[in-house]
Motif scaffolding. Structure first.
Motif, PDB file in Angstrom:
ATOM      1  N   ALA A 120      49.168  35.201   0.739  1.00 38.94           N
ATOM      2  CA  ALA A 120      49.051  35.792  -0.419  1.00 38.94           C
ATOM      3  C   ALA A 120      50.168  36.948  -0.863  1.00 38.94           C
ATOM      4  O   ALA A 120      49.782  37.330  -2.336  1.00 38.94           O
ATOM      5  N   LYS A 121      50.755  37.225  -0.795  1.00 38.82           N
ATOM      6  CA  LYS A 121      51.703  38.492  -0.854  1.00 38.82           C
ATOM      7  C   LYS A 121      52.819  37.710  -2.072  1.00 38.82           C
ATOM      8  O   LYS A 121      52.957  38.705  -3.297  1.00 38.82           O
ATOM      9  N   ALA A 122      52.922  36.394  -1.746  1.00 39.16           N
ATOM     10  CA  ALA A 122      54.242  36.373  -2.828  1.00 39.16           C
ATOM     11  C   ALA A 122      53.199  35.466  -4.037  1.00 39.16           C
ATOM     12  O   ALA A 122      53.777  35.970  -5.219  1.00 39.16           O
ATOM     13  N   ARG A 123      52.333  35.301  -3.872  1.00 40.68           N
ATOM     14  CA  ARG A 123      50.936  35.107  -5.010  1.00 40.68           C
ATOM     15  C   ARG A 123      51.008  36.202  -5.796  1.00 40.68           C
ATOM     16  O   ARG A 123      51.081  36.094  -7.773  1.00 40.68           O
ATOM     17  N   ASP A 124      50.879  37.413  -5.026  1.00 38.38           N
ATOM     18  CA  ASP A 124      50.666  37.945  -6.268  1.00 38.38           C
ATOM     19  C   ASP A 124      52.007  39.152  -6.929  1.00 38.38           C
ATOM     20  O   ASP A 124      51.859  39.357  -7.576  1.00 38.38           O
ATOM     21  N   ALA A 125      52.825  38.524  -6.027  1.00 39.67           N
ATOM     22  CA  ALA A 125      53.786  39.554  -6.459  1.00 39.67           C
ATOM     23  C   ALA A 125      54.281  37.972  -7.839  1.00 39.67           C
ATOM     24  O   ALA A 125      55.026  38.369  -8.735  1.00 39.67           O
ATOM     25  N   GLU A 126      54.179  37.097  -7.815  1.00 35.49           N
ATOM     26  CA  GLU A 126      54.683  35.922  -8.870  1.00 35.49           C
ATOM     27  C   GLU A 126      53.395  36.098 -10.403  1.00 35.49           C
ATOM     28  O   GLU A 126      54.107  36.636 -11.392  1.00 35.49           O
ATOM     29  N   ALA A 127      52.353  36.560  -9.540  1.00 27.35           N
ATOM     30  CA  ALA A 127      51.339  36.967 -10.813  1.00 27.35           C
ATOM     31  C   ALA A 127      51.886  37.914 -11.845  1.00 27.35           C
ATOM     32  O   ALA A 127      51.940  38.227 -13.079  1.00 27.35           O
ATOM     33  N   THR A 128      52.177  39.041 -11.490  1.00 25.34           N
ATOM     34  CA  THR A 128      52.597  40.727 -11.742  1.00 25.34           C
ATOM     35  C   THR A 128      53.928  40.119 -12.260  1.00 25.34           C
ATOM     36  O   THR A 128      54.484  40.660 -13.269  1.00 25.34           O
TER      37      THR A 128
END
Length: 325
Positions: A120-128
């Protein structure tokens, strides 16, 4: 007067001659013999721990067979040590089994939750990163902000990879070195159990062979210190004929040869098989009053007799090649 003196002198000479004849003539009439004696080497039996003699199954002078019970020393301390060693073995075996199982279901669930959180943290970082990249392309955001977003995305991806690897290791089980360490603990505990069981059996020893009970030092109910002899056995095979051979006759003797001997009150035709020949000469022991070898160099020889005799008995051994009469 002169005749009387002459008669006295003649009588004295005759008396001396008779005495000499009585002492010397028998020596020519009997063969030479080798002086010796019977020697016994006892076995002293004790217990490895101090305790009360719970039972004494033999008495002094008794004949015992191989495997016969002799005595028992209070086994409580040895029993407690054996039980403790057995418990240590069980604990070490349980740890070895646990090491091969890997993580438990609850621990695996925690690892799965860590993976989900990292993803989940990785998805947020990719979106950012995608949002900052679009803004930076239009000039609405700085290059520094773009670099930070890219670094955060890479770190989040690394966290996901690490969490998944930890989950894989837990699924496969413990590492090989951990399993080896657990197995070593099991071997160590089993060795301790073997030693404790051996010490327990030492509290109640058995006769190793047919023997006579030479002496009993502690009776039933008495306290026996650790490693203090409780009784002594005289096995048949540890009774020996010991005799001494002059240096000039030593070459006639060899290990395995048979000699004949006699003793007062013994049966006829006794023999002994030579088991040992001393490599060093010695002077005749003062307790051996040999007829021919006194004050000369002799060699000690030991042999196993064909009959049970009592230690300390003097014997006359027939020299090889010279029969006794």
């Amino acid at each position: 007067m002169t005749r009387q003196r002459l008669l006295v002198v003649v009588l004295l000479l005759v008396a001396v001659a008779v005495i000499a004849a009585l002492l010397i003539i028998p020596r020519f009439g009997r063969p030479a013999v080798l002086s010796g004696y019977i020697e016994g080497e006892p076995l002293y039996l004790a217990a490895p721990i101090a305790g009360t003699v719970k039972a004494m199954y033999v008495v002094r002078g008794q004949d015992v067979a191989a495997g016969a019970r002799l005595f028992v020393v209070d086994p409580q301390q040895s029993l407690a040590a054996r039980d403790q060693a057995a418990a240590q073995v069980a604990g070490a075996q349980a740890q070895a089994v646990d090491a091969r199982k890997g993580q438990r279901p609850l621990e695996l669930a925690v690892l799965d939750a860590n993976i989900a959180a990292a993803e989940a943290k990785a998805r947020d970082a990719e979106a950012t990163l995608r949002r900052v990249s679009a803004l930076a392309a239009r000039g609405f955001d700085s290059k520094a902000a773009l670099d930070d977003a890219a670094a955060n995305a890479q770190a989040a991806a690394a966290d996901v990879k690490a969490a998944r690897k930890q989950r894989d290791v837990a699924t496969l089980g413990a590492r090989a070195d951990q399993i080896r360490a657990a197995d070593a603990k099991v071997s160590e505990a089993q060795a301790g159990l073997t030693g404790a069981a051996a010490r327990l059996s030492d509290n109640a020893p058995l006769a190793v062979s047919a023997a006579r009970v030479e002496d009993v030092f502690f009776q039933q109910g008495e306290w026996a210190p650790a490693n203090q002899p409780i009784l002594s056995l005289l096995p048949d095979e540890r009774i020996k004929v010991r005799f001494f051979v002059p240096e000039a006759q030593l070459s006639a003797y060899r290990v395995g040869a048979t000699v004949r001997f006699s003793c007062d009150g013994c049966a006829k035709g006794l023999t002994a098989k030579i088991a040992y020949i001393s490599p060093r000469p010695e002077f005749t022991p003062p307790v051996i009053y040999s007829r021919e070898a006194r004050d000369r160099l002799v060699y000690l020889i030991e042999g196993h007799p064909s009959a049970r005799l009592n230690p300390g008995q003097p014997v006359d051994v027939e020299p090889l090649g010279e029969p006794l009469k």
